[in-house]
Design a protein around this motif. Structure first.
Motif, PDB file in Angstrom:
ATOM      1  N   THR A  77     -37.508  80.790 -20.685  1.00 31.86           N
ATOM      2  CA  THR A  77     -38.444  81.844 -20.286  1.00 31.86           C
ATOM      3  C   THR A  77     -37.820  83.185 -20.659  1.00 31.86           C
ATOM      4  N   TYR A  78     -38.551  83.996 -21.417  1.00 35.66           N
ATOM      5  CA  TYR A  78     -38.017  85.286 -21.854  1.00 35.66           C
ATOM      6  C   TYR A  78     -39.169  86.244 -22.144  1.00 35.66           C
ATOM      7  N   ASN A  79     -38.864  87.527 -22.241  1.00 36.53           N
ATOM      8  CA  ASN A  79     -39.853  88.556 -22.551  1.00 36.53           C
ATOM      9  C   ASN A  79     -39.940  88.740 -24.058  1.00 36.53           C
ATOM     10  N   ALA A  80     -41.067  88.377 -24.619  1.00 32.00           N
ATOM     11  CA  ALA A  80     -41.263  88.496 -26.062  1.00 32.00           C
ATOM     12  C   ALA A  80     -41.547  89.951 -26.429  1.00 32.00           C
ATOM     13  N   THR A  81     -40.794  90.480 -27.376  1.00 29.26           N
ATOM     14  CA  THR A  81     -40.968  91.877 -27.772  1.00 29.26           C
ATOM     15  C   THR A  81     -42.300  92.105 -28.488  1.00 29.26           C
ATOM     16  N   SER A  82     -42.769  91.127 -29.249  1.00 30.05           N
ATOM     17  CA  SER A  82     -44.003  91.302 -30.007  1.00 30.05           C
ATOM     18  C   SER A  82     -45.231  91.307 -29.109  1.00 30.05           C
ATOM     19  N   GLN A  83     -45.150  90.653 -27.951  1.00 35.66           N
ATOM     20  CA  GLN A  83     -46.299  90.542 -27.060  1.00 35.66           C
ATOM     21  C   GLN A  83     -46.117  91.297 -25.749  1.00 35.66           C
ATOM     22  N   ASN A  84     -44.904  91.793 -25.514  1.00 42.39           N
ATOM     23  CA  ASN A  84     -44.608  92.561 -24.309  1.00 42.39           C
ATOM     24  C   ASN A  84     -44.992  91.799 -23.046  1.00 42.39           C
ATOM     25  N   THR A  85     -44.683  90.528 -23.023  1.00 44.85           N
ATOM     26  CA  THR A  85     -44.979  89.702 -21.851  1.00 44.85           C
ATOM     27  C   THR A  85     -44.037  88.516 -21.828  1.00 44.85           C
ATOM     28  N   ALA A  86     -43.910  87.889 -20.666  1.00 45.98           N
ATOM     29  CA  ALA A  86     -43.027  86.726 -20.537  1.00 45.98           C
ATOM     30  C   ALA A  86     -43.674  85.499 -21.175  1.00 45.98           C
ATOM     31  N   VAL A  87     -42.890  84.766 -21.922  1.00 45.49           N
ATOM     32  CA  VAL A  87     -43.379  83.537 -22.546  1.00 45.49           C
ATOM     33  C   VAL A  87     -42.441  82.391 -22.182  1.00 45.49           C
ATOM     34  N   GLN A  88     -42.976  81.202 -22.259  1.00 45.96           N
ATOM     35  CA  GLN A  88     -42.194  79.994 -22.013  1.00 45.96           C
ATOM     36  C   GLN A  88     -42.172  79.153 -23.286  1.00 45.96           C
ATOM     37  N   GLU A  89     -40.994  78.715 -23.644  1.00 45.61           N
ATOM     38  CA  GLU A  89     -40.828  77.931 -24.862  1.00 45.61           C
ATOM     39  C   GLU A  89     -40.085  76.644 -24.540  1.00 45.61           C
ATOM     40  N   VAL A  90     -40.585  75.538 -25.086  1.00 45.72           N
ATOM     41  CA  VAL A  90     -39.981  74.221 -24.877  1.00 45.72           C
ATOM     42  C   VAL A  90     -39.369  73.766 -26.194  1.00 45.72           C
ATOM     43  N   VAL A  91     -38.083  73.412 -26.149  1.00 43.74           N
ATOM     44  CA  VAL A  91     -37.345  73.054 -27.364  1.00 43.74           C
ATOM     45  C   VAL A  91     -36.631  71.727 -27.145  1.00 43.74           C
ATOM     46  N   ASN A  92     -36.821  70.802 -28.062  1.00 41.50           N
ATOM     47  CA  ASN A  92     -36.112  69.526 -28.005  1.00 41.50           C
ATOM     48  C   ASN A  92     -34.774  69.615 -28.739  1.00 41.50           C
ATOM     49  N   ILE A  93     -33.749  69.006 -28.147  1.00 33.49           N
ATOM     50  CA  ILE A  93     -32.477  68.862 -28.844  1.00 33.49           C
ATOM     51  C   ILE A  93     -32.587  67.635 -29.752  1.00 33.49           C
ATOM     52  N   LYS A  94     -32.365  67.855 -31.058  1.00 33.96           N
ATOM     53  CA  LYS A  94     -32.500  66.778 -32.036  1.00 33.96           C
ATOM     54  C   LYS A  94     -31.128  66.187 -32.345  1.00 33.96           C
ATOM     55  N   PRO A  95     -30.908  64.937 -31.973  1.00 40.31           N
ATOM     56  CA  PRO A  95     -29.569  64.342 -32.138  1.00 40.31           C
ATOM     57  C   PRO A  95     -29.073  64.313 -33.577  1.00 40.31           C
ATOM     58  N   ASN A  96     -29.987  64.140 -34.548  1.00 38.60           N
ATOM     59  CA  ASN A  96     -29.544  63.979 -35.932  1.00 38.60           C
ATOM     60  C   ASN A  96     -28.995  65.267 -36.547  1.00 38.60           C
ATOM     61  N   VAL A  97     -29.235  66.416 -35.892  1.00 38.86           N
ATOM     62  CA  VAL A  97     -28.690  67.674 -36.397  1.00 38.86           C
ATOM     63  C   VAL A  97     -27.810  68.347 -35.328  1.00 38.86           C
ATOM     64  N   THR A  98     -27.311  67.546 -34.386  1.00 38.78           N
ATOM     65  CA  THR A  98     -26.503  68.078 -33.287  1.00 38.78           C
ATOM     66  C   THR A  98     -25.103  67.487 -33.343  1.00 38.78           C
ATOM     67  N   LEU A  99     -24.097  68.343 -33.245  1.00 38.08           N
ATOM     68  CA  LEU A  99     -22.702  67.920 -33.242  1.00 38.08           C
ATOM     69  C   LEU A  99     -22.145  68.025 -31.823  1.00 38.08           C
ATOM     70  N   ALA A 100     -21.435  66.977 -31.401  1.00 36.44           N
ATOM     71  CA  ALA A 100     -20.852  66.941 -30.064  1.00 36.44           C
ATOM     72  C   ALA A 100     -19.351  67.138 -30.133  1.00 36.44           C
ATOM     73  N   SER A 101     -18.837  67.897 -29.203  1.00 39.58           N
ATOM     74  CA  SER A 101     -17.393  68.098 -29.068  1.00 39.58           C
ATOM     75  C   SER A 101     -17.111  68.372 -27.599  1.00 39.58           C
TER      76      SER A 101
END
Length: 253
Positions: A77-101
């Motif tokens: 949840t963050y304030n989008a500068t282009s829309q001047n309002t709070a937005v919610q964004e859902v993002v999946n973590i993709k294992p095939n492009v993720t490195l673990a350490s």
């Protein structure tokens, strides 16, 4: 009489424009000014259920000391500068492009996931209580790039968490989807989790201890089944009692 009638009509004709002007002025005065349209954020597309990933951490001896198998989904949840309002964004973590350490210590284990060419770094910190031999997820932090955010960087951290509780030498398992609230602006959805941050032996999970949510899900069908069995038993007893009474009512001739 004709002159009087003409004078009356003249007075009415002179007053009519004044009356119309007063009514028009009053109607214009009571009309509210138009409300400016408010800008609302366009809903972000739901990425769907995330893929499960296998994430390992090895120690200095190149031995696996932390195991994790789970699907992860970020809710930002963050304030989008282009829309001047709070937005919610859902993002999946993709294992095939993720490195673990990470790292493993006696009472502290760290799993760090880097994705999007290191633009997103998600860190889990697990703490072990040596007295009770219990562990839990105690800290989560996230930094990621958000172009529509002032400064372009989103960050969140909480080091006072108490999630994913397990026991030493055992793995934690939870098939049910959970939402881990990290901060007001960040929560993480976990899917089909199995993890073990301490006491890993032979690069394999220890015996699994299921979470309370899974136990509750299993308990509901048991309760429903028991209720149905009880209902069937009551109906059967009522039938047998009724049949016995009907036979008792017969008299031999």
């Amino acid at each position: 009489m004709i002159a009087a009638g003409g004078q009356s009509r003249g007075v009415v004709g002179a007053m009519l424009p004044l009356i119309l002007a007063a009514v028009l002025h009053q109607s214009l005065a009571t009309v509210a000014p138009p409300t400016p349209a408010q800008t609302t954020a366009a809903p972000h597309k739901d990425p769907g259920r995330p893929e499960r990933g296998t994430y390992n951490v090895t120690n200095a001896n190149n031995t696996v000391c932390l195991l994790a198998y789970m699907g992860l989904q970020l809710n930002l949840t963050y304030n989008a500068t282009s829309q001047n309002t709070a937005v919610q964004e859902v993002v999946n973590i993709k294992p095939n492009v993720t490195l673990a350490s990470g790292s493993c210590e006696a009472e502290r284990a760290v799993l760090e996931l880097r994705t999007d060419a290191n633009a997103t770094v998600l860190t889990f910190v697990f703490t072990l209580n040596s007295t009770s031999s219990k562990y839990h997820l105690s800290e989560v932090s996230l930094t990621t790039t958000v172009p529509d955010l002032k400064g372009g960087k989103f960050s969140a951290r909480n080091s006072s968490l108490d999630f994913l509780q397990g026991s030493l030498q055992y793995s934690y398992m939870c098939r049910t989807e959970q939402t881990l609230t990290v901060t007001q602006n960040l929560s993480i959805n976990t899917f089909q989790v199995q993890l073990q941050p301490f006491g890993v032996t032979g690069d394999k999970f220890g015996a699994a201890v299921e979470c309370q949510l899974d136990e509750d899900d299993m308990l509901i069908p048991i309760i429903v089944g028991a209720a149905l069995a009880g209902l069937v038993l009551i109906v059967l007893l009522a039938y047998l009692i009724g049949r016995k009474r009907s036979h008792a009512g017969y008299q031999t001739i």
